[in-house]
Design a protein around this motif. Structure first.
Motif, mmCIF file in Angstrom:
data_model
loop_
_atom_site.group_PDB
_atom_site.id
_atom_site.type_symbol
_atom_site.label_atom_id
_atom_site.label_comp_id
_atom_site.label_asym_id
_atom_site.label_seq_id
_atom_site.Cartn_x
_atom_site.Cartn_y
_atom_site.Cartn_z
ATOM 1 N N GLU A 367 0.782 -1.072 0.074
ATOM 2 C CA GLU A 367 0.059 -0.026 0.018
ATOM 3 C C GLU A 367 0.933 1.207 -0.221
ATOM 4 O O GLU A 367 0.521 2.235 0.681
ATOM 5 N N ARG A 368 1.841 1.282 -0.637
ATOM 6 C CA ARG A 368 2.796 2.563 -0.923
ATOM 7 C C ARG A 368 2.433 3.197 -2.174
ATOM 8 O O ARG A 368 2.351 2.495 -3.271
ATOM 9 N N ASP A 369 2.033 4.254 -2.014
ATOM 10 C CA ASP A 369 1.773 5.286 -3.070
ATOM 11 C C ASP A 369 2.821 6.090 -3.802
ATOM 12 O O ASP A 369 4.207 5.694 -3.245
ATOM 13 N N SER A 370 2.786 6.682 -4.660
ATOM 14 C CA SER A 370 3.906 7.198 -5.373
ATOM 15 C C SER A 370 4.770 8.401 -4.728
ATOM 16 O O SER A 370 5.942 8.647 -4.838
ATOM 17 N N SER A 371 3.926 8.737 -3.514
ATOM 18 C CA SER A 371 4.693 9.862 -2.847
ATOM 19 C C SER A 371 5.367 9.379 -1.436
ATOM 20 O O SER A 371 5.982 9.928 -0.796
ATOM 21 N N GLY A 372 5.340 7.935 -1.551
ATOM 22 C CA GLY A 372 6.243 7.197 -0.538
ATOM 23 C C GLY A 372 5.356 6.992 1.109
ATOM 24 O O GLY A 372 5.666 6.757 1.945
ATOM 25 N N HIS A 373 3.853 7.214 0.862
ATOM 26 C CA HIS A 373 2.906 7.094 2.018
ATOM 27 C C HIS A 373 2.347 5.655 1.861
ATOM 28 O O HIS A 373 2.365 5.017 0.805
ATOM 29 N N TYR A 374 2.451 4.962 3.018
ATOM 30 C CA TYR A 374 2.280 3.519 3.081
ATOM 31 C C TYR A 374 0.903 3.412 3.897
ATOM 32 O O TYR A 374 0.663 4.144 4.964
ATOM 33 N N GLY A 375 -0.091 2.445 3.512
ATOM 34 C CA GLY A 375 -0.992 2.053 4.229
ATOM 35 C C GLY A 375 -0.794 1.297 5.675
ATOM 36 O O GLY A 375 0.209 1.045 5.877
ATOM 37 N N THR A 376 -1.767 1.302 6.369
ATOM 38 C CA THR A 376 -1.669 0.629 7.880
ATOM 39 C C THR A 376 -2.190 -0.769 7.916
ATOM 40 O O THR A 376 -2.322 -1.125 8.951
ATOM 41 N N THR A 377 -2.653 -1.354 6.938
ATOM 42 C CA THR A 377 -3.390 -2.516 7.122
ATOM 43 C C THR A 377 -2.322 -3.541 7.633
ATOM 44 O O THR A 377 -2.992 -4.372 8.420
ATOM 45 N N THR A 378 -0.851 -3.729 7.427
ATOM 46 C CA THR A 378 -0.150 -4.587 7.915
ATOM 47 C C THR A 378 0.058 -4.327 9.315
ATOM 48 O O THR A 378 0.473 -5.220 10.007
ATOM 49 N N HIS A 379 0.136 -2.886 9.802
ATOM 50 C CA HIS A 379 0.047 -2.607 11.131
ATOM 51 C C HIS A 379 -0.944 -3.175 11.902
ATOM 52 O O HIS A 379 -0.855 -3.899 13.076
ATOM 53 N N SER A 380 -2.309 -3.021 11.604
ATOM 54 C CA SER A 380 -3.500 -3.645 12.271
ATOM 55 C C SER A 380 -3.566 -5.255 12.347
ATOM 56 O O SER A 380 -3.643 -5.622 13.341
#
Length: 515
Positions: A367-380
């Motif tokens: 879940e990494r976008d082009s700006s380098g932001h990651y989603g949190t699914t794997t954290h949860s």
């Protein structure tokens, strides 16, 4: 993925692929098995629920855009449900769960009730996924309100972020299959740091995000939505959640579909072995489809990964394709047969010295976008599964098992073997069970759908879930297909059987096979 290697038990087909299942069940005699399956006091409790919870009125309003998804169409409405932070203290502090709903269209049939969806993970957002998945279940929209939610600790429901984007990218350099004492130290230190970050971010919530907690949330949701029975569609990890719900509330079971079934008889190490076998089976099928010998093709990929362990590949983005990122990039296309050509292209490019395509696939998974932001699914996912699972393998135990894992899969075994030790290493709270209790005597028939080519939740789990649910409860339907999950994947036989069960209550014969 991030640093770890556990993979998603979540709905595939490009809608959501994140984090793996936290399945469980295991060895020992019946007495020890039963003791290991008792719900914890924090998740249980038999106190009557206060009217402030059971009589709450949901304020359904237009859904808003989030940082990760645009606002859905006008037919969708969102609301917040209050649930106890600690189910042992139902009249204590509450937290909010984000819900989304599209009401039944009516049409030619009478409304049956609400149909709740959990798309897997654990850690997947139902609020963001439901509008995209609605077209897949279009045959059900006349008779059911389509409802999903972000479980506690996920997305808009007190979602947990354990690490910053910068720290996530930095951790990509950690070797997930350590070869030296220094790499082992770095691996386990990174795991411990992740756990500390989760504890700091979650606070008291970290001890109250178990599957049992969420199953109790579901039953309160059922009551507030006004349904006498629970109608539910669980996919991947959502099948484990459905099984736990059925065990806790067997008399409230209405029509439950469990698709891509987690094996409830495998402890956390057993679940990792199951995934090693499942992904290797899917890889073998992929290699056969390209005219390659599976053994030779797997060895070629294993050799590529060894080269990457020593020397990561350059990419067009300037980042490096590490061994761990490459494995994640290989995993993603195995979730759907439609993505196999993408894997062919990415492996060819990597073999020629360009890691860009495999890195792009890994970024999609993470879940990494082009700006380098990651989603949190794997954290949860990690927070939930480490609260569920008691098992904490040591370094010595893990090293003894590595040969077993590598025998199961020359490509994925080493990664999943190490992951069994690193996933919950030095976790700040103890796990609750060795395996989930899913026996549901007296429950209405529950339909389980297994796919023989499923990589993330191998199809053997469906039979084991059926046996654990109990005679007359678990009904198995098998599809001889490829990819993660069966419903909506191109089988008229599967789709018709599921629709007939949900709409008219028609239960297929146990053991039915769709080819």
């Amino acid at each position: 993925m991030l640093r770890y290697v556990r993979w998603a038990a979540a709905v595939a087909a490009g809608l959501l692929v994140a984090g793996c299942s936290g399945g469980a069940s295991g060895g020992g005699g019946d007495e020890g098995k039963a003791a290991s399956r008792q719900p914890s006091a924090s998740a249980g409790g038999s106190a009557a629920l206060p009217a402030s919870l059971t009589s709450q009125k949901l304020d359904w309003s237009r859904c808003k855009a989030t940082s990760d998804s645009a606002a859905p169409g006008d037919e969708w409405r969102c609301a917040t449900l209050k649930v106890p932070l600690d189910w042992a203290k139902p009249d204590g502090q509450t937290i909010g769960l984000a819900l989304i709903r599209e009401q039944a269209s009516g049409g030619s049939g009478k409304r049956i009730g609400s149909l709740l969806f959990n798309f897997g993970g654990p850690g997947g957002s139902g609020v963001s996924t439901m509008p995209y998945y609605a077209s897949t279940v279009s045959a059900l929209r006349e008779r059911y309100d389509l409802v999903s939610w972000d479980p506690r600790g996920v997305g808009a429901s007190e979602g947990i972020r354990c690490r910053s984007d910068k720290d996530i990218q930095s951790a990509e350099s950690i070797d997930a299959t350590p070869d030296t004492a220094a790499e082992e130290t770095a691996y386990f230190q990174d795991a411990a740091d992740f756990g500390k970050g989760c504890e700091k971010a979650a606070g008291k919530l970290i001890a109250h995000v178990s599957t049992t907690d969420t199953a109790r949330d579901m039953d309160l949701m059922r009551q507030v939505l006004g349904d006498a029975k629970m109608h539910y569609f669980g996919i991947s990890y959502g099948t484990e959640l459905g099984g736990v719900y059925a065990h806790l509330f067997p008399k409230k079971v209405g029509r439950l579909i469990l698709d891509a079934v987690v094996d409830p008889t495998a402890d956390s190490v057993g679940q990792e072995k199951n995934q090693a076998a499942g992904f290797q089976r899917a890889l073998d099928d992929y290699l056969k489809s390209t005219g390659q010998d599976p053994e030779q093709g797997s060895q070629k990929i294993a050799d590529l990964l060894k080269r990457l362990d020593a020397a990561p590949l350059p990419t067009s983005s300037g980042r490096k394709l590490t061994q761990s990122l490459a494995v994640t990039g290989i995993v993603l296309p195995l979730y759907s047969q439609d993505s196999w050509p993408t894997l062919t292209s990415a492996l060819k490019a990597a073999d020629e010295g360009d890691g860009s395509e495999l890195l792009s696939l890994a970024d999609q998974y993470n879940e990494r976008d082009s700006s380098g932001h990651y989603g949190t699914t794997t954290h949860s996912q990690r927070v939930i599964s480490c609260l569920d699972d008691k098992e904490r393998p040591t370094l010595a135990e893990t090293k003894k098992r590595l040969a077993e894992f590598e025998k199961v899969s020359p490509v994925f075994g080493d990664f999943l073997g190490w992951d069994s030790a690193g996933w919950c290493h030095d976790w700040p709270v103890a796990g609750q069970w060795d395996t989930p209790e899913v026996s549901a005597p007296g429950a209405a028939p529950i339909l389980l759908v297994g796919n023989t080519g499923d990589p993330a939740t191998p199809y053997e789990g469906a039979r084991r879930m059926a046996d654990e649910l109990g005679k007359g409860v678990g009904v198995e339907l098998t599809w001889k297909g490829e990819g993660h999950g069966a419903y909506g994947s191109g089988s008229d036989c599967v789709d018709s059987a599921v629709n007939a069960y949900l709409v008219s209550g028609t239960v297929p014969k146990d053991g039915t096979v769709c080819t």
